[in-house]
Design an enzyme around this catalytic site. Structure first.
Site, PDB file in Angstrom:
ATOM      1  CE  LYS A 144      48.096  32.788  25.410  1.00  4.47           C
ATOM      2  NZ  LYS A 144      48.218  31.577  24.592  1.00  4.47           N
ATOM      3  CG  HIS A 145      43.535  35.377  27.061  1.00  4.66           C
ATOM      4  ND1 HIS A 145      43.133  36.616  26.616  1.00  4.66           N
ATOM      5  CD2 HIS A 145      44.204  34.808  26.025  1.00  4.66           C
ATOM      6  CE1 HIS A 145      43.523  36.791  25.370  1.00  4.66           C
ATOM      7  NE2 HIS A 145      44.189  35.713  24.982  1.00  4.66           N
TER       8      HIS A 145
ATOM      9  CG  ASN B 121      32.280  26.902  38.591  1.00  5.36           C
ATOM     10  OD1 ASN B 121      32.269  27.415  39.696  1.00  5.36           O
ATOM     11  ND2 ASN B 121      31.152  26.605  37.945  1.00  5.36           N
TER      12      ASN B 121
ATOM     13  CG  HIS C 231      34.241  35.319  39.000  1.00  5.20           C
ATOM     14  ND1 HIS C 231      34.045  34.561  37.865  1.00  5.20           N
ATOM     15  CD2 HIS C 231      33.687  34.616  40.020  1.00  5.20           C
ATOM     16  CE1 HIS C 231      33.379  33.466  38.163  1.00  5.20           C
ATOM     17  NE2 HIS C 231      33.154  33.469  39.479  1.00  5.20           N
TER      18      HIS C 231
END
Length: 618
Positions: free
Chosen positions: A289-290, A458, A618
């Site tokens: 999810k996302h 993180n 990221h």
């Protein structure tokens, strides 16, 4: 450039449709070329060709003229000079209807060439094979780019075809219009110039690298594959997916219409399960999810208590295929967060796996393949809109990846580190050393570490019995990651509490509503309005699950693994992890606080490995 002389436009006749009477063909990728040239020959098009391409056409029974015969100049210099001749480039560059051009062509015996079909020498493939410097140099195409640019520049009258995927459109356009259209010639010219730029950039990048210097320019050329409804948000239009020119996408869309975030989830989810499969030898699945995993798991048999918590009978669980078992575990790591997930499975999706997905609220799946029965089940889901992607086994991503943000282009080597058993066993820093690690613990360390590799940083992840039981993503403080994920671990454990398993729902309460109701029962912090609606789902209003009961049940928690994407800067994360049954720790190490964190693990009787690999994402 200041003071540079700018040429004026050369005028000529104007035509939308240009009939094809003569074609120049020189291809290294000969896929489909015989079929195209057979079609052209059927339209009485004269074929000019060179070397291997000419032989290929003649072997197929087609008549073609060698370029050397056409120009009257033989190939020379080991084939370096074949098409660099006025009769070739004059035929490509001559402006139709321009009196001076027509005269020059007639005076010099230059015939018009209406279409050029070519590929460039496979320079990048040669480099990729590790060829010697001299061989790479020899595979720099000169004649091909020259013909490409000449034809593309004169696109008002000439057609440049640079890829087999354009052949069908060429035939269809000629069949419909009697020639090529200006609109098509412009599109093909734009693609040709993009190919030329990409080709030259690859050469420049390789050459400067060979010299030990930074490349002066990097050109990446993209081919639009399909549009997207919008980007991350509905107001972010236009949006679309492109591939690198001359490369394929990593997935094939078998059903549905994927969105921007769907595809980000699919890419990360697929890499996660692919690496889990390679590292453990077990079927793997993930629930995304996302762009972070809600859960991930490998195929490890369920206990009877887990069966009850996941709403599957022990008899049914015993019959599950490895893929189905892996996804059942992945989905039940955090079934509230997995609502509307994007799934990934490492192995061929079978009917069992499809039937589990059928009853869950999910947006789509990516896998290396599907049985016919599974594909039909999945294609019928969500009214036919369920997204099914098939991962291409032979896809090889570039070693360097690029991203554009606010006018800046970032590039970095892909995070292609392969997490293995060695990372978990080479540096066990706590008391007992390597002998304190069981095979199950090593497996869970691998599962948790690969999971955090594809979690927004993180991040930390908790694993037990081959599945993630808590993922803490995207927090600025590492201890907050631990607390967030630790709360999920507690919820996962308490879903197996007898009072939770004994909740008596009314008939007709939906599966996801049951999932959510159990979590809220565990959390217990209802508003008055919420409690009224929550209680309405039960035959008998449940007695509260008290804090004392929760604490007592959690005392049995043990054997949990935590992995962190970066080092623990303080012992507070380990202190908190001890509250949810952590026995094993995997982290990169490298902090000045490593001795204190190691001592903290020893204080709690935990086993900790330093992997020496940071896994920020990221």
């Amino acid at each position: 450039m200041a003071g540079a002389h700018i040429l004026t436009a050369v005028s000529g006749s104007e035509a939308d449709v240009v009939p094809i009477t003569r074609a120049l063909i020189s291809v290294s990728d000969k896929a489909g070329i015989v079929e195209l040239c057979t079609y052209l020959a059927s339209k009485n098009v004269e074929l000019l060709s060179t070397g291997g391409t000419a032989k290929k056409l003649r072997d197929a029974g087609l008549t073609c003229i060698d370029v050397s015969d056409y120009t009257g100049s033989p190939e020379c210099l080991d084939g370096r000079v074949k098409t660099l001749h006025p009769k070739v480039h004059g035929g490509l560059l001559g402006v139709r209807g321009n009196a001076q051009h027509e005269k020059d062509m007639a005076d010099n015996g230059i015939g018009k060439i209406d279409i050029t079909i070519l590929n460039l020498y496979p320079f990048e493939a040669t480099v990729a094979k590790g060829a010697a410097f001299e061989q790479c140099i020899e595979n720099i195409d000169i004649g091909g780019p020259s013909m490409l640019r000449s034809t593309a520049k004169n696109h008002a009258f000439t057609t440049i075809v640079t890829s087999p995927d354009q052949y069908d459109e060429v035939k269809a356009t000629i069949e419909e219009h009697g020639g090529t259209t200006l609109a098509m010639r412009k599109r093909f010219a734009a693609r040709a110039f993009s190919l030329s730029a990409s080709y030259d950039s690859a050469i420049a990048t390789w050459f400067t690298k060979e010299l030990g210097e930074e490349s002066p320019v990097v050109t990446r050329v993209y081919k639009p594959e399909f549009p997207l409804k919008y980007g991350c948000n509905p107001h972010q239009k236009p949006a679309g997916i492109s591939s690198l020119l001359n490369s394929n996408l990593p997935f094939t869309v078998l059903n549905g219409t994927p969105g921007y975030i769907n595809l980000l989830d699919a890419a990360n989810a697929w890499l996660l399960v692919k690496e889990l499969r390679e590292a453990t030898g077990l079927a793997a699945a993930s629930s995304f999810k996302h762009v972070s995993p809600a859960g991930a798991a490998v195929a490890v048999p369920l206990t009877d208590v887990e069966c009850a918590a996941y709403e599957v009978t022990p008899e049914a669980a015993a019959k599950l295929t490895p893929s189905a078992l892996a996804y059942l575990r992945a989905r039940n790591a955090d079934p509230m967060c997995s609502f509307g997930d994007y799934a990934a499975v490492s192995d061929i999706v079978d009917e069992d796996t499809a039937l589990i997905l059928k009853k869950e609220v999910s947006d789509g799946i990516v896998a290396p393949g599907y049985s016919p029965e599974a594909l039909e089940i999945l294609k019928s889901k969500k009214g036919g809109k369920f997204i099914v992607l098939e991962a291409k086994a032979d896809f090889k991503p570039d070693s360097v990846e690029y991203r554009e943000v606010y006018g800046m282009t970032f590039c970095q080597k892909r995070n292609d580190v392969v997490i293995t058993k060695d990372h978990m066993t080479k540096n066990v820093v706590t008391k007992g050393g390597l002998s304190a690690l069981s095979e199950d613990a090593i497996r869970d360390m691998i599962v948790a570490s690969i999971c955090v590799k594809y979690t927004q940083s993180n991040s930390v992840g908790f694993a037990k019995d081959g599945m993630m039981v808590g993922v803490g993503a995207g927090q600025q403080s590492r201890v907050d990651c631990v607390k967030l994920a630790g709360r999920k671990v507690t919820t996962w454990y308490l879903r197996q509490h007898p009072k939770v398993l004994g909740l008596q729902f009314k008939q007709g309460v939906k599966r996801q509503d049951r999932v959510n109701a159990r979590v809220r029962y565990i959390e217990g912090d209802f508003t008055d309005e919420e409690r009224t609606r929550w209680e309405a789902q039960f035959e008998t209003i449940p007695e509260p699950l008290t804090t004392a009961e929760k604490d007592e049940f959690m005392k049995q928690a043990t054997g949990v693994t935590i992995s962190s994407d970066a080092f623990f800067p303080f012992r507070d994360s380990i202190d908190h992890a001890s509250k949810v049954g952590v026995s094993y720790v995997a982290q990169p190490g490298g902090s000045v606080q490593d001795p204190q964190v190691t001592q903290c693990c020893d204080d709690y009787g935990m086993v900790m490995s330093f992997t020496s690999v940071r896994l920020f994402h990221h």
